[in-house]
Design a protein around this motif. Structure first.
Motif, short mmCIF file in Angstrom:
data_model
loop_
_atom_site.label_atom_id
_atom_site.label_comp_id
_atom_site.label_asym_id
_atom_site.label_seq_id
_atom_site.Cartn_x
_atom_site.Cartn_y
_atom_site.Cartn_z
N SER A 347 9.61 3.15 -2.55
CA SER A 347 8.46 3.73 -2.88
C SER A 347 8.32 4.92 -3.26
N VAL A 348 6.81 5.20 -4.04
CA VAL A 348 6.84 6.61 -4.26
C VAL A 348 6.43 7.35 -2.96
N PRO A 349 7.19 8.40 -2.68
CA PRO A 349 7.04 9.24 -1.56
C PRO A 349 5.96 10.19 -1.59
N CYS A 350 5.34 10.44 -0.36
CA CYS A 350 4.48 11.75 0.13
C CYS A 350 2.95 11.01 -0.79
N THR A 351 2.75 9.84 -0.71
CA THR A 351 1.61 9.29 -1.56
C THR A 351 0.47 8.75 -0.66
N ASP A 352 -0.72 8.59 -0.98
CA ASP A 352 -1.67 7.98 -0.18
C ASP A 352 -2.46 6.88 -1.07
N ASP A 353 -1.66 5.77 -1.72
CA ASP A 353 -2.34 4.94 -2.33
C ASP A 353 -2.69 3.53 -1.51
N GLU A 354 -3.04 3.89 -0.11
CA GLU A 354 -3.17 2.88 0.68
C GLU A 354 -4.69 2.08 0.33
N VAL A 355 -5.61 2.52 -0.44
CA VAL A 355 -6.62 1.80 -0.76
C VAL A 355 -6.27 0.74 -1.55
N ALA A 356 -5.76 1.02 -2.55
CA ALA A 356 -5.41 0.31 -3.82
C ALA A 356 -4.41 -0.71 -3.34
N ASP A 357 -3.40 -0.38 -2.42
CA ASP A 357 -2.31 -1.11 -1.73
C ASP A 357 -2.84 -2.28 -0.92
N ILE A 358 -3.85 -1.95 -0.07
CA ILE A 358 -4.47 -2.91 0.74
C ILE A 358 -4.98 -3.77 0.01
N TRP A 359 -5.97 -3.46 -0.92
CA TRP A 359 -6.82 -4.23 -1.60
C TRP A 359 -6.33 -5.31 -2.58
N LEU A 360 -5.22 -4.81 -3.40
CA LEU A 360 -4.55 -5.47 -4.40
C LEU A 360 -3.67 -6.41 -3.87
N ASN A 361 -3.16 -6.16 -2.60
CA ASN A 361 -2.10 -7.12 -2.03
C ASN A 361 -2.90 -8.01 -1.24
N ASN A 362 -4.18 -8.02 -0.89
CA ASN A 362 -4.97 -9.05 -0.24
C ASN A 362 -4.97 -10.36 -0.99
N GLU A 363 -4.80 -11.59 -0.54
CA GLU A 363 -4.67 -12.94 -1.17
C GLU A 363 -6.18 -13.25 -1.55
N GLU A 364 -7.26 -12.81 -0.82
CA GLU A 364 -8.51 -13.19 -1.10
C GLU A 364 -9.01 -12.33 -2.34
N VAL A 365 -8.47 -11.02 -2.47
CA VAL A 365 -8.66 -10.18 -3.63
C VAL A 365 -8.21 -10.84 -4.93
N ARG A 366 -6.68 -11.18 -4.63
CA ARG A 366 -5.93 -11.81 -5.69
C ARG A 366 -6.77 -13.25 -6.39
N LYS A 367 -7.32 -13.89 -5.33
CA LYS A 367 -7.91 -15.03 -5.72
C LYS A 367 -9.09 -14.74 -6.36
N ALA A 368 -10.03 -13.68 -5.98
CA ALA A 368 -11.00 -13.64 -6.84
C ALA A 368 -10.85 -12.90 -7.95
N ILE A 369 -9.86 -12.12 -8.29
CA ILE A 369 -9.42 -11.65 -9.64
C ILE A 369 -8.63 -12.21 -10.64
N HIS A 370 -8.32 -13.51 -10.15
CA HIS A 370 -7.52 -14.50 -10.84
C HIS A 370 -6.02 -13.92 -11.07
N ALA A 371 -5.45 -13.22 -10.01
CA ALA A 371 -4.23 -12.72 -10.16
C ALA A 371 -3.25 -13.83 -9.37
N VAL A 381 2.26 -2.37 -6.40
CA VAL A 381 2.58 -1.05 -6.19
C VAL A 381 1.96 -0.04 -7.32
N LEU A 382 1.79 1.00 -6.88
CA LEU A 382 1.23 2.00 -7.93
C LEU A 382 2.17 2.09 -9.12
N CYS A 383 3.37 2.51 -8.79
CA CYS A 383 4.37 2.61 -9.81
C CYS A 383 5.57 2.08 -9.49
N THR A 384 5.92 1.05 -10.08
CA THR A 384 7.16 -0.08 -10.09
C THR A 384 8.58 0.68 -10.44
N SER A 385 9.69 0.10 -9.48
CA SER A 385 11.09 0.46 -9.97
C SER A 385 11.56 -1.01 -10.45
#
Length: 494
Positions: A347-371, A381-385
């Protein structure tokens, strides 16, 4: 009998047309986002989200309709950089309709509040995860994750043609392509594809008016030579060292041809090490352990290729790592490593993308945004490999000259404290296009205060700095960002 046959044929045609009409009209409504976990209020405008399918590729978008005048306001496509970084970066942390407040306990769902400086105040915005494999976009064929500049542009163009078929009411709106960082490549290459499509009469005909690039990588030579004058101008290196570098390198800093020049450049690196490369004014968050840089078969800049696998401390700003590639080095032809690839970590080191990570990996959020669920599209993830990306479009200067000479408006803006893609490079290449200056270098204002500086050229090419901003301007200076964005879209003078 003939009459009945005609009637039957007419009925069949009408039913087919009606079915097509229903499909076109109803699909956006099935993509309507009616609620978002973490937000309890009423949306200030309509939101839509979902996938556009290109063969086996599923490209994800989140569309926010303008809060002002949807039928008249511009439609903007937003692209984050990387390559490999999700455009939810812009949605969550920069200019989306909400500000995300971190939960008070670990892994708690963030709370969403309306963002008073959202760019959706004055425009409709399509946030696109591109190419396939980035963010919530994925493919059923893993070979699609091997891509590059040209392929990404053609895929994004195909996405736009299909998207506007789904949302035909927006085809006549002014259309702009906007992005930052490595989107300095994404934006002009895609704009060129769209312009070619317009000239060829591809339907639907997109109403492309121009494009915007923020702190964007552009050209190997201009970007590579930008750092030394930037750090000297900012008072980060001494006059003596600056004079030595000029003497030994003869203005060629991006591709040193002598050991003496390289030695002086290494001294520059040592002096500025410890600074936050994305905003020299911001605190820098260090990893407690040195990060191992590896080269392997990946084509890296000379300074990295010679390191082999050398340990060096890597200064980064929280959540900012990975938005531009790599550090202050220019982008060169060939494989462009993502940050996880470059650093040999998951993953990308020394980062704090916790808000986005928690929100976008929540299945209820995914359902709500049709993902799709994480089991289908993978974790966000913020930046993928996941992708293997090749820079194969060369310098962007030729693209900018082609587009502006054809009548498309262009705004090139820079946070003036970004050390990753310094404004000195962007200022130099915009001047190199060779257009006559029609608006001499001057300050521009917000609420009676100097907000930055601008210089305008013929053919509607504008360069703009934002005073005190870093790599992602709307995150650092949201009020000023909304102001210049609004003025430029409306054709007003800065």
């Amino acid at each position: 009998m003939a009459s009945k046959t005609k009637l039957l044929l007419l009925s069949t045609v009408c039913m087919a047309f009606y079915s097509c009409f229903l499909r076109t009209q109803s699909l956006p409504e099935t993509s309507l986002v009616t609620h978002l976990p973490g937000y309890n209020g009423t949306f200030p405008s309509k939101h839509y989200a979902g996938y556009v399918t290109l063969d086996e590729k599923k490209l994800y978008y989140y569309f926010v309709v303008s809060e002002r005048s949807p039928s008249k306001d511009p439609v903007v496509l937003w692209l984050n950089g990387g390559p490999g970084c999700s455009s939810f970066d812009g949605f969550i942390y920069e200019h989306g309709p909400f500000n995300f407040e971190k939960g008070k306990t670990p892994n708690k769902m963030p709370t969403l509040h309306l963002n008073p400086y959202s760019w959706t105040k004055v425009s409709s915005i399509i946030y696109l995860d591109s190419p396939a494999g980035v963010g919530l976009s994925y493919s059923d064929n893993s070979s699609d994750y091997v891509t590059g500049d040209i392929k990404t542009a053609t895929d994004s163009h195909a996405f736009l043609l299909k998207w506007f078929e789904l949302y035909p009411e927006f085809v006549s709106n002014p259309f702009y392509i906007v992005g930052e960082s490595y989107a300095g490549v994404y934006v002009p290459t895609l704009a060129y594809e769209v312009a070619q499509g317009v000239d060829a009469g591809l339907k639907p005909i997109l109403n492309l008016k121009g494009y915007i690039v923020g702190n964007g990588v552009t050209d190997e030579e201009f970007d590579g030579n930008a750092l030394v004058p930037f750090v000297h101008g900012m008072g980060l290196i001494s006059d003596d060292l600056y004079t030595e570098v000029i003497s030994e390198c003869n203005g060629n800093y991006y591709n040193p041809t002598s050991e003496t020049c390289e030695s002086k450049l290494n001294k520059v690196d040592e002096v500025i090490r410890g600074l936050n490369i994305y905003d020299i004014l911001e605190p820098c968050y260090h990893n407690t352990n040195p990060i191992k840089m590896k080269t392997g078969d990946t084509k890296l800049p000379p300074s990295f290729r010679k390191l082999g696998e050398t340990e060096r401390p890597m200064p980064v700003r929280k959540r900012m790592f990975g938005r531009a590639w790599p550090l202050a080095a220019p982008v060169r032809d060939g494989i462009v490593p993502t940050w996880p690839e470059l650093l040999d970590v998951g993953s990308v080191p020394c980062t704090d993308d916790e808000v986005a990570d928690i929100w976008l990996n929540n299945e209820e959020v995914r359902k709500a945004i049709h993902a799709e669920k994480t089991t289908v599209s993978g974790p966000w993830v913020l930046c993928t490999s996941r992708i293997k990306f090749t820079h194969d479009a060369g310098s962007m200067v030729k693209y900018h000259k082609n587009l502006t000479s054809r009548g498309y408006r262009a705004l090139i803006f820079s946070g003036d404290h970004d050390m990753c893609v310094p404004f000195t490079g962007s200022e130099a290449w915009t001047k190199s296009v060779g257009y006559k200056t029609v608006d001499m270098w001057r300050s521009w204002f917000v609420n009676g205060q100097v907000a930055g500086y601008t210089q305008g050229y013929e053919n509607n090419l504008t360069f703009l700095t934002i005073k005190g901003a870093g790599h992602t301007v709307p995150e650092y200076k949201p009020r000023e960002a909304l102001e210049f964005y609004t003025r430029w879209l409306e054709g007003k003078k800065m």
